[in-house]
Structure formats: C-alpha cells, structure tokens
Design a protein around this motif. Sequence first.
Motif, PDB file in Angstrom:
ATOM      1  N   ALA A   1       0.823  -1.214   0.000  1.00 51.45           N
ATOM      2  CA  ALA A   1       0.000   0.000   0.000  1.00 51.45           C
ATOM      3  C   ALA A   1       0.854   1.261   0.000  1.00 51.45           C
ATOM      4  CB  ALA A   1      -0.933  -0.004   1.206  1.00 51.45           C
ATOM      5  N   ARG A   2       2.075   1.177   0.499  1.00 49.34           N
ATOM      6  CA  ARG A   2       2.992   2.320   0.524  1.00 49.34           C
ATOM      7  C   ARG A   2       3.780   2.487  -0.775  1.00 49.34           C
ATOM      8  NH1 ARG A   2       5.622   1.426   6.588  1.00 49.34           N
ATOM      9  NH2 ARG A   2       4.142   2.784   7.717  1.00 49.34           N
ATOM     10  N   MET A   3       3.602   1.575  -1.721  1.00 48.58           N
ATOM     11  CA  MET A   3       4.434   1.554  -2.916  1.00 48.58           C
ATOM     12  C   MET A   3       4.030   2.640  -3.900  1.00 48.58           C
ATOM     13  SD  MET A   3       5.286  -1.724  -5.335  1.00 48.58           S
ATOM     14  CE  MET A   3       3.549  -2.118  -5.613  1.00 48.58           C
ATOM     15  N   PRO A   4       4.951   3.545  -4.251  1.00 49.03           N
ATOM     16  CA  PRO A   4       4.645   4.576  -5.244  1.00 49.03           C
ATOM     17  C   PRO A   4       4.330   3.952  -6.601  1.00 49.03           C
ATOM     18  CG  PRO A   4       6.655   5.115  -4.022  1.00 49.03           C
ATOM     19  CD  PRO A   4       6.309   3.700  -3.694  1.00 49.03           C
ATOM     20  N   ARG A   5       3.462   4.594  -7.337  1.00 54.26           N
ATOM     21  CA  ARG A   5       3.044   4.030  -8.627  1.00 54.26           C
ATOM     22  C   ARG A   5       4.174   4.000  -9.649  1.00 54.26           C
ATOM     23  NH1 ARG A   5      -2.028   7.064  -9.058  1.00 54.26           N
ATOM     24  NH2 ARG A   5      -1.650   7.696  -6.913  1.00 54.26           N
ATOM     25  N   GLU A   6       5.190   4.849  -9.483  1.00 49.80           N
ATOM     26  CA  GLU A   6       6.293   4.905 -10.452  1.00 49.80           C
ATOM     27  C   GLU A   6       7.447   3.961 -10.089  1.00 49.80           C
ATOM     28  OE1 GLU A   6       6.888   8.360  -7.499  1.00 49.80           O
ATOM     29  OE2 GLU A   6       5.233   7.344  -8.525  1.00 49.80           O
ATOM     30  N   THR A   7       7.232   3.046  -9.147  1.00 50.37           N
ATOM     31  CA  THR A   7       8.282   2.120  -8.706  1.00 50.37           C
ATOM     32  C   THR A   7       8.785   1.250  -9.856  1.00 50.37           C
ATOM     33  OG1 THR A   7       7.398   2.039  -6.450  1.00 50.37           O
ATOM     34  CG2 THR A   7       8.766   0.187  -7.152  1.00 50.37           C
ATOM     35  N   ASP A   8      10.124   1.141  -9.964  1.00 52.29           N
ATOM     36  CA  ASP A   8      10.734   0.260 -10.959  1.00 52.29           C
ATOM     37  C   ASP A   8      10.967  -1.145 -10.415  1.00 52.29           C
ATOM     38  OD1 ASP A   8      11.132   2.217 -13.105  1.00 52.29           O
ATOM     39  OD2 ASP A   8      12.591   3.129 -11.751  1.00 52.29           O
ATOM     40  N   PHE A   9      11.367  -1.209  -9.128  1.00 55.47           N
ATOM     41  CA  PHE A   9      11.634  -2.496  -8.496  1.00 55.47           C
ATOM     42  C   PHE A   9      11.044  -2.469  -7.085  1.00 55.47           C
ATOM     43  CE2 PHE A   9      15.338  -1.503 -11.206  1.00 55.47           C
ATOM     44  CZ  PHE A   9      15.255  -2.550 -12.124  1.00 55.47           C
ATOM     45  N   ALA A  10      10.264  -3.486  -6.762  1.00 53.11           N
ATOM     46  CA  ALA A  10       9.762  -3.643  -5.397  1.00 53.11           C
ATOM     47  C   ALA A  10      10.344  -4.922  -4.818  1.00 53.11           C
ATOM     48  CB  ALA A  10       8.246  -3.701  -5.381  1.00 53.11           C
TER      49      ALA A  10
END
Length: 484
Positions: free
Chosen positions: A148-157
């Motif tokens: 839920a904290r993950m930004p939408r522009e994340t390249d790698f999670a």
Amino acid sequence: MTPLWTAQEAQQATGGTGPQAWSATGVSIDTRELQSGDLFVALKDVRDGHEFVAQALAAGAAAALVSHRPEGVAEDAPLLIVPDVLKALEELGIAARARMHGKVIAVTGSVGKTGTKDMLRSVLGEVGIVHAAERSFNNHWGVPLTLARMPRETDFAVIEIGMNAPGEIAPLSRLARPHVAIVTTVAAVHAAAFTDVRGIAREKASIVAGLEPGGTAILNRDDATYRTVRRRAERAGASIVTFGGAGRPMFRLISTRLRGATTCAIARVRGDRLLFKLGTPGRHLAMNAMAVLAAVEAVGADVAQAAMRLGRWSAPDGRGARWRIRLGQAAIDGSLLLIDDAYNANPTSMAAAFDVLDAAEPKNGIGRVAKGRRVAFLTDMLELGPDAERHHAALADLRAIERIDRIHCAGPLMRALHKALPPARRGEWYATADELAARAGRLLDAGDVALVKGSKGSRASRVVDAVLKLGQAVPAQSTEDEDA
C-alpha cells in the motif's frame, strides 16, 4: 508531490465510504511514526487503532481508514469507513500492485530475508526507483502495508515474506504477485508449528504460489531440502535458478575472506569468475549476495555492476551492525568493538554470528585485562519447538566456540548452553536480559570484541543498549574504524 492515494482511488480500491476531499502522501499504522499527510490505518493488534484516530488526525493525518467513527472524532472528519480494516489494507495493497508496472522480487527463508532484501534495495537503487519496507514488515499486515505504501512509479519492489505457521506465505505471495521469488535457506526456525524441517521447506516453497507467469524461482542448492522446494517451484511453472557453495549451482560462492569490517568473496556466475566485496563480514552474507545477484539478472539489470555496488552495503542495527565504543573522555581509556546482532536468532544464524566473532581481532595491551577478548552475550533463541533446550546446548559443539573467550547467557533456554560450555569459556548466566545488561559494563574491557545475539522476544537489544552507553559509540564501517 504526487499523492500516493486520493480519496477516490482509496474508495475504489476498498469499497469504503466517506468524504472525497483528501489525498495522502503515505500510509501509517502507528501514530508515533506518522508523518503529516499520511493515511492512518486503524488496525487492531495489541491495541485497537481506533483509539488513536483522533490523535492521528490532530498530528496531520490526511485521513483515517476505520471500520466506524471513533468516539470523540468529528462527524465531518476525513474517514474512509470499511467493514474490515485489515481486509481494506489488503485491497489497497492489491490496487497498488496492479497500478505498478515494474518488477517485484519476493524474498523468504528461515534466515537471511531482511539482509537479502536490503542488499537488493541497495544495488537496484542505483538503476531505478526501488520500494522496500524499512523494517521486517513481512507478516499478514506487513506485506499489504508495504504494498500500500508503494509509489506508482516504482521500478523495483522487494517484498519480504515471513511466516510463523503453515499456510501463511502463499496468500501473501498472491498479494505481491512477484516476478522473482527467492528462498534464502530452510532451517529449523518456527519449528514449534511444524512436524519437521520438510514441513518448513514446503511452506517456504509456497512463495511461488503468486509467481507471475514466466517468473523465476531462486533456490539454495546447498539446502538439504532443496529438492522439496524445487519440486514445488517446478509445479508452479517457474524458471529455476540456483545458488550455493557446493556442486554446480548457476551462482556459486567459491571462497570468502573476512577482514575487519568487510567480506571479500570469489564467485562463479554461470561459468564466469566474479570478485566482490561486502561492507560487513560474514560468509552467510556473501551467500545471500549470490541470491541477490541471481535476482538482479532475473529482473534484467547488470550483474557485474550490482556486484560492484555490494561493497557499499553494510548490515543495519540488530543484524550485524558494528560499533566502536570509545571509553572515557576522548577515548582515553581505549575502546571496544560491538557487533549488534540482536534482532533475531536461531541455530543457523547463531553459528554464522560465531564465525563473524571468530574473524574479529581483539586488541591487546590497552585494557585492564592485558589480552583483548572475544566475548559473546547470548539470549534465548525462541520458537524452536520441543527440542529448544537441545538446540541451545548444541551450540557448545560449534568449532567457532573454541575462539570465544567468554560466553555470558540470559534466559531459561540459554541455561542449557551455559551448562554445556567448557568451564574455561563459561561466563555468567542470568534469568533475564535486563540482569545481564546490568552486568555488561563489568564484563567488558578496552580491546574486547563483544557480540550480542538473541531473539527479539528475549530482549537481546537491552544488552546492546547497555554496551552502547559505556562510552561514545560510532559506527565501525571500515577496517580503519575497527583498528582505531
């Protein structure tokens, strides 16, 4: 700043109701760590989070995710009301994962999860936007919170997934939907909930349950349960990549040399020789790095460049962080080295920590005791099942014990080790970590190297705190720091 969640997006994800006049830049479950602009999630745990909603809003929360309007909260307060708060948090995590177009790496294992996650965050952070939890948020609420904290522009999670009982990992993997799944190792951890280590292996292997089509499973070829884990990965249709130190894994650790605060390693990656360095000592960490490099390859990044970046990674507090404790004004009374490994413990990680202590060099001739010593402060290893006392006593048979000068213990389980130790190495035993912490200052001297290790629940960190307070503590992140 682009909002992480708007009221409309959060309502669509959760089916909740409430005013649509807010946007959040973060997500928090703890008012002590809440930042202005966060969405406060009122989870029920030891305390009911609804008790803190008014406090969160007063501290600047953009809105609160609740199952009802708490007493004392205004009717027009920015609330997102849902039937079940935890379920709604999961739905936020699902929505965040759906809108993210990067690569997801999931990590599990009996030991090494957090270190592997942190290494991945470090090496991938130089080639893209990386999202990973700052701490071990790896359970039924930690994984959806991380998503839920993950930004939408994340390249790698990088998503860490843990377990305490059977059936916990697969649902979390399905939330994360990883492209890459890593099983660092399988050992007798959380054994109280399983009949044998094969049961633990089957649970760890269930991380492939949510693997995206065409995904990669990275498995430890050295594990005795490797075939059990591999079969599950093959049934899931995963592409198998192996790492290890024996046989012919695709990512093979050939040798390691521990020197001061560093690990120098030689590896072979798909037949090519590779040298790399870590900013923390430990062969087990170098083995984790092999899994990291395999994951880097799997997400399409450059393995050689990642190997170079590993040299800038060092262990965090509680997981092998090293501190130089300067005693007296301007270190007039000398100094000692503290290895803080107090976050968690099991037989496998305890053996690795002893090897790290063995490799550390005390300083002679600078303290009340002429010879510098290796000193271990150990608290109970928890969740080892009915054989817990046997596992504790068996630590006395480890070869690295022979180079530890004194071993001080705390806790009812560690009494088994205390009794099994050779008299020359047997230090003091206390019923609690607090009692041992109170004695720490009298059990150490300038020139010593002190290791503190134990399970979080047995409060090993109390001993760390006591040692840090003996003088001025500064990070020992280089050979020069260690030699100071």
